[in-house]
Structures are given as C-alpha cells and as structure tokens.
Design an enzyme around this catalytic site. Structure first.
Site: not given
Lengths: 392, 290
Positions: A113, A201
């Site tokens: 992530y 993101e």
C-alpha cells in the site's frame, strides 16, 4: 473532485510510474478489439476487466474480473457493463457502470500500500505505506499501527532520497525492485504536488514474479479550490458519478446534501446548518437535507434553495434559519416573501431570522400576508418545525 | 484585557481597495478599531475613506510608515497565500486571512513560511477576531457581542454568532471571539488560543465550537485536561451529518481515531469539558456552570 481509475493510471504513467497496459472502453462493441490489442502488446492471453465508478470496493461488488482469454473477457465485460454496482462505498442502489477499464493481467508476487495525503495535524503532506497492501488496510491501521509507515514530507524541501529509501526498505524490498520503488515513491509525490491532489493512492502497488514494480490500481482526488489552475484535471470530471441534486445545487453556488428525513433546512453557514440539523434530530424530527446558502442569501438563492429542497418529495416542512452578520435579514425576508408567492408552496415554512436588521425583517414577514410561521430562538424554531412536520 | 487584539492594535487591510476589503475595513473602523492604512499593489500613494487612510504598494512599507502590527487579508484566493507571506515577511505579528477557497498546497507552503517568520496567522476562510467594545479585525457583526469575561473559539462563522448571541441573552459578555476557520490547513488552532485564554486575567471561561472531521477537537480535549484550569465548554456540530462516502483509505489512516461528532463529544466529556448537547443550550450551560 474525484476521477476514475483509468484517469489516475494515465496521470501516474505520464509521471513515470509503471502501470499495467490498459484501455478504457465506453461501449461493448469496442471490447473485442481492445482485448486483442492488449493481448498482442502484452504478449499474454489474460486480461482484467474493471468497472469504472468513483466508489471503492469494486472487487467486492463483482466489478473486477480476471479473464484468462478473449471469450471470458467479452463475457465479463457484458456482465459488468451497465450493471448497478453495489459496494460498501456506494448508495444502496449502487452506481451504474458506464465505462470499463481493460488491462493486461500481472503475475503478482507481493502487494503493498502506498499513498500521499495531507496530515492536518502537522499541515504537511505525509506518505503512508505498508507491506500489507490490499483492501483491509484501514483495519490494519487500527489493529497493528506498527505495520503502517508514515513519512512526513517538508513541503519546502520536498521529498528526499533517504526518505524514499526508508520507505522502500520498510516494505521489505531490496536490490533492483527497491530502486524501482524509490522512483515510484518520488514520482508519486511529484504528481501529488503537480496536480494539486488531496489524495494520491496506489493500492495495491505490486511486485511481480519477475521482480518488477507496478501500480495495479490507483485513486486520485483533487483540491476543488485549485481546479482553476488545473485545466487538465478539471476536464476529467464525470458528472454521471455525482448526485444530480448536488450538481443542480452547485450551479447556484449552494451547498446541498440530500438526507433521508422530512424536515427541509435552509441555513447560512455550514456550521450553523449542521447545528440546525442536529437540533431538529434532538427535538424528534429527521432532517431532509443539509443546505448552506452561504454569505449571499438573496431572493434568487432563497428561491433556488426552495426549489432544491422541495424537489425531495419527502419534505413536509421547511425551516429557514439565518443568522445575519454581513447578510441583512431584511433582504432575506424579502426573498422569502417573494419566493413563497412565486413558488406556491404547499408545505409549512418556519422562519427564524436573527442578527443584522432582524427587527425590520420580522415586520416585513408579518405585514406580507404570506403564510409563514415565525420563530424567535433556535430552540423555538426547531420545536415548531418538528411539530408541524410530524402533524402533516 | 483580551487576547491578541485590543483598542491599541494598529490594523492594516490587505486588499483595501477591493469591494470586500473596503466594506469591511470601514466596518472595522466604525467599530472603533485602530485601522491605520491598507495595502494594494499598484495603488500606493492613494488615500481612502475621505482621504484619511493611506494605501501602500507593499506590506513592508505599510508597516514602516504606520507601525501596524495586525493585518486583515481580503485578497482573492489565487493571490492570498502570497499576501500572507508578504505580511509575515514584513514582520506583522498577527495576520488574519478572511479569504476562502485558497488552494491547499498554497496554504501548506504559507504555513511553513509563517512559522519561519515567527508570527501568528489566524485563518484562512475565517470570520476573524472581535474584542467586544474595543476592536474588530474581520467580518463578525460587532453589535451582537458585549464586553465580558467569556472567550469564544470556533471553526465556523454563523455558529459563532449564534453562540455569542446566546451568551449575551443570558447576560454574559465576551473577552475575545475568534473564528479559526475550517480549512484543512489553518494558522492557529484551538490549543494555541486556549493557552492564551488560560493566561488572560480577564477571561473566566472559554467556549469551544468544533465540527465533525479532523483530529483538532480531540487533541484539544486532551490538552485541556492537562493544561487548562478554567472551565471549558464544548459543542460539536454535525452529529446528524451523513458519514461521507470517502475515497481511498489514507485519510482514515492519518486521522486514526473516530472523527464523528459523538466520538469527539465523548472524548471532550472524558477530559473534563462541559459538553453542550443542543446548539440552543450553549448560553444557558455556560451561565449555569460558571
């Protein structure tokens, strides 16, 4: 402002971040040729068909399908295109899929992530990363905060090489893939700043079995206040993904959010608007909306406010709560009188005007002959409103 | 006494020749504040308000000629961050930015700059400051307030007016009222101001009005518990606001804890703050408990 995954991937690609080969299609006729192109260019039969809606959690709702060959890709495209995709982040009806993003399939070894957003507490951007990518990242942040890396970036100096190294090493990377990841982190930061993003993101960032780094899925959202200098980003807006009532309200510079109750609210200022909704609830009612008419409450804004509130058929009463500072209550009162006359309202309207020229405003309302229910304090206004809303 | 602003503060207005700037500069002047001049690049040498107030091209010049120590900014959003930095560079000790809609990245930058210059920024996107019956630096309607001993700190504009109105109607005046602004990046937070009110001999209690979202009210509550001896009253707007359909996970991870109104009120209560349940009970609650 939000954008689709395929648009986010294009931004990443143009900033040097490796993304899987992919094309957006907005009709089923183009699927076959697109899949064939990807198969040829990637030298791989398998593709992934991905629904393009702004809400996340698409995989869980069946909007992302691995397709080992052309016929399964076409079949998956047919089932996803046009569906009402329900995810934990959409409304209960789901969101209609109007676009697909078809990409090459990647052989994943590891998922990470990686994101950049603003840390409000320190007023600077922060990079967030974790060796455990995928969908359960928020839960991980609560259960094992030590597995989340947070690296603040001083905006004056920008991102430093040792910081990208720190993050990449903490992800467990080494050698060639560590170098590639460092570049991805640095390029992501550059694209975040350059596009005035509020969120950039990559989830997941993947390491392939042949030791390469790819951004497999990406989300960007942008600072609305900076869109005036981000023309390229502004053109990516997709009105289909926004609530029609919100779009209508934004045309009139009104800030409107529809809710599920029956008490319509028209208020100046976001804080007071929320407080007005809160007190309606405390008095036993249910607010039908949030509506901030802002600092320029005049005849037109009041009229448009009424139109938007009453487009919701659940509304059985409307409370107008204006605290005039710069806004003059007598002008608002004139606006209310005119709007009530023109719009031929069939629900009771409770009006509370306080602040600048409130006394004159009360006289205007009293002598106008239009049927409104006046109220003095915030408490009285909420009480009266809930009473008539329930009796309707 | 009061905090940050009083009748001796020397105020300039950046953007004084614009429609907003000139309207509010006049209002601040009429309220009795010591407005000493204005700044508009390219209009230096002119005078406004019946030839009484000088206009300068640059802040640094305005400060040198007038001794100004406070600036109110009404400059359009795309130029406002530059105006903040210019005021900080000139050494203006208290900068109040009213402008709304400034790009967040510009404010991230300006925030760092202001810190380097060791001056204080209030806002942006805020109603400014009001020390009742002394001075006003911003856009609050002065006539609703009365001089007294309650400090008011708020994220929102009109809800501040509502709180002040309620305090006055139960017979309580205010020492200073401050709108800190609701933008993601602001110059001065609730903790900074509570610290100043704690030290102010003319403030007996403080009302803090927050909203859903962000961590500020939670950090403030923890600070109050350990550092503030005066009674603090709190209200959080937005308990009925729908949970936003967020995008991505980064915001929640940075925030960490629950940012709902109920969660904030709970932590405030645990930290010894008098939490007001209904926005209509702010005045009464302060009256009864102080």
């Amino acid at each position: 402002m939000k954008i689709h995954e395929y648009q986010a991937a294009a931004i990443l690609k143009s900033n040097g971040v490796p993304v899987p080969l992919g094309y957006m299609v907005d009709n089923l006729d183009d699927v076959k040729a697109t899949v064939e192109t990807i198969q040829k260019e990637s030298n791989n039969e398998a593709v992934v068909v991905k629904a393009q809606i702004h809400a996340g959690g698409r995989g869980k709702g069946g909007g992302v399908k691995y397709s080992p060959n052309l016929s399964s890709a076409i079949e998956n495209a047919k089932s996803i295109f046009g569906m009402q995709l329900q995810t934990p982040q959409t409304s209960a009806e789901g969101q209609k899929v109007r676009k697909l993003y078809i990409t090459q399939a990647i052989d994943i070894a590891e998922e990470y992530y990686l994101a950049i957003t603003l840390d409000r507490s320190s007023s600077q951007p922060v990079i967030i990363a974790s060796a455990e990518g995928g969908m359960e990242i928020e839960e991980l942040a609560h259960t094992s905060p030590d597995k989340i890396i947070k690296e603040p970036i001083n905006p004056i100096f920008g991102i430093q090489s040792f910081q990208t190294y720190r993050i990449a090493e903490a992800l467990g990377l080494s050698g060639k893939s560590l170098k590639e990841a460092c570049k991805v982190i640095s390029d992501l930061y550059k694209s975040y700043v350059k596009t005035d993003a509020s969120l950039a993101e990559i989830n997941p960032l993947v390491l392939t079995k042949d030791d390469r780094i790819f951004a497999l899925d990406a989300k960007f959202s942008f600072d609305d206040s900076a869109l005036f200098r981000q023309q390229n980003i502004d053109t990516m807006r997709d009105i289909n993904e926004e609530d029609p009532a919100d779009v209508e309200a934004s045309k009139f510079n009104l800030n409107y959010i529809k809710l599920n109750g029956n008490v319509g609210c028209m208020v100046n200022g976001a804080g007071l608007a929320m407080a007005t909704m809160d007190i309606i609830k405390l008095k036993g009612g249910e607010p039908a909306n949030f509506l901030d008419v802002g600092g320029g409450a005049n005849v037109e804004t009041v009229k448009n406010g009424f139109r938007i509130i009453l487009s919701d058929k659940n509304v059985t009463a409307v409370l107008i709560n204006i605290f005039g500072g710069i806004v003059r209550c007598d002008r608002v009162a004139n606006g209310i009188v005119e709007a009530v006359k023109v719009l031929d309202l069939n629900v009771p309207v409770i009006v509370r005007l306080e602040g600048t020229n409130a006394v004159e405003a009360k006289e205007i309302l009293a002598s106008s002959g239009v049927s409104i229910i006046p109220a003095g304090s915030l408490d009285e206004a909420a009480e009266k409103t809930v009473e008539v809303a329930i009796s309707k | 006494m009061s905090i940050l602003l009083n009748k001796d503060s020397k105020i300039i207005v950046q953007g004084i020749t614009g429609s907003e700037g000139s309207f509010h500069a006049k209002q601040c002047l009429d309220y009795g504040g010591n407005v000493v001049g204005g700044v508009t690049p390219g209009k230096g040498g002119q005078y406004v308000f019946d030839e009484k107030l000088p206009v300068f091209n640059q802040c640094i010049e305005a400060r040198a000629k007038t001794g100004a120590n406070v600036s109110i900014i009404f400059v359009p959003a795309s130029f406002a961050a530059n105006a903040i930095k210019e005021a900080a560079y000139a050494g203006i000790e208290l900068i109040i930015c009213i402008t709304e809609g400034i790009p967040v990245n510009d404010m991230v930058d300006a925030h760092q700059y202001v810190k380097q210059c060791n001056v204080r920024l209030i806002g942006p996107n805020c109603p400014g400051l009001l020390t009742p019956e002394e001075a006003k630096a911003g856009i609050m309607p002065g006539f609703i307030a009365k001089k007294g001993r309650i400090g008011v700190i708020s994220k929102s504009g009109t809800l501040t007016y509502e709180a002040v109105h309620q305090l006055v109607s139960v017979g309580l005046g205010q020492s200073t009222c401050i709108g800190i602004g609701g933008d993601p990046v602001i110059g001065t937070n609730m903790i900074d101001l509570l610290g100043l009110f704690e030290k102010d001999d003319d403030t007996d209690a403080v009302v803090v009005i927050g909203e859903i979202g962000g961590q500020m009210e939670i950090e403030t509550a923890r600070y109050v518990k350990d550092n503030i001896s005066k009674p603090v009253f709190g209200f959080i707007a937005g308990r009925t606001a729908p949970p936003g359909r967020r995008m991505g996970h980064a915001g929640a991870i940075v925030g960490g804890a629950d940012e709902s109104a109920a969660a904030k009120m709970k932590i405030m209560r645990e930290c010894g703050i008098h939490v007001v349940e209904s926005p209509a009970d702010i005045g009464n609650t302060v009256k009864v408990n102080s």
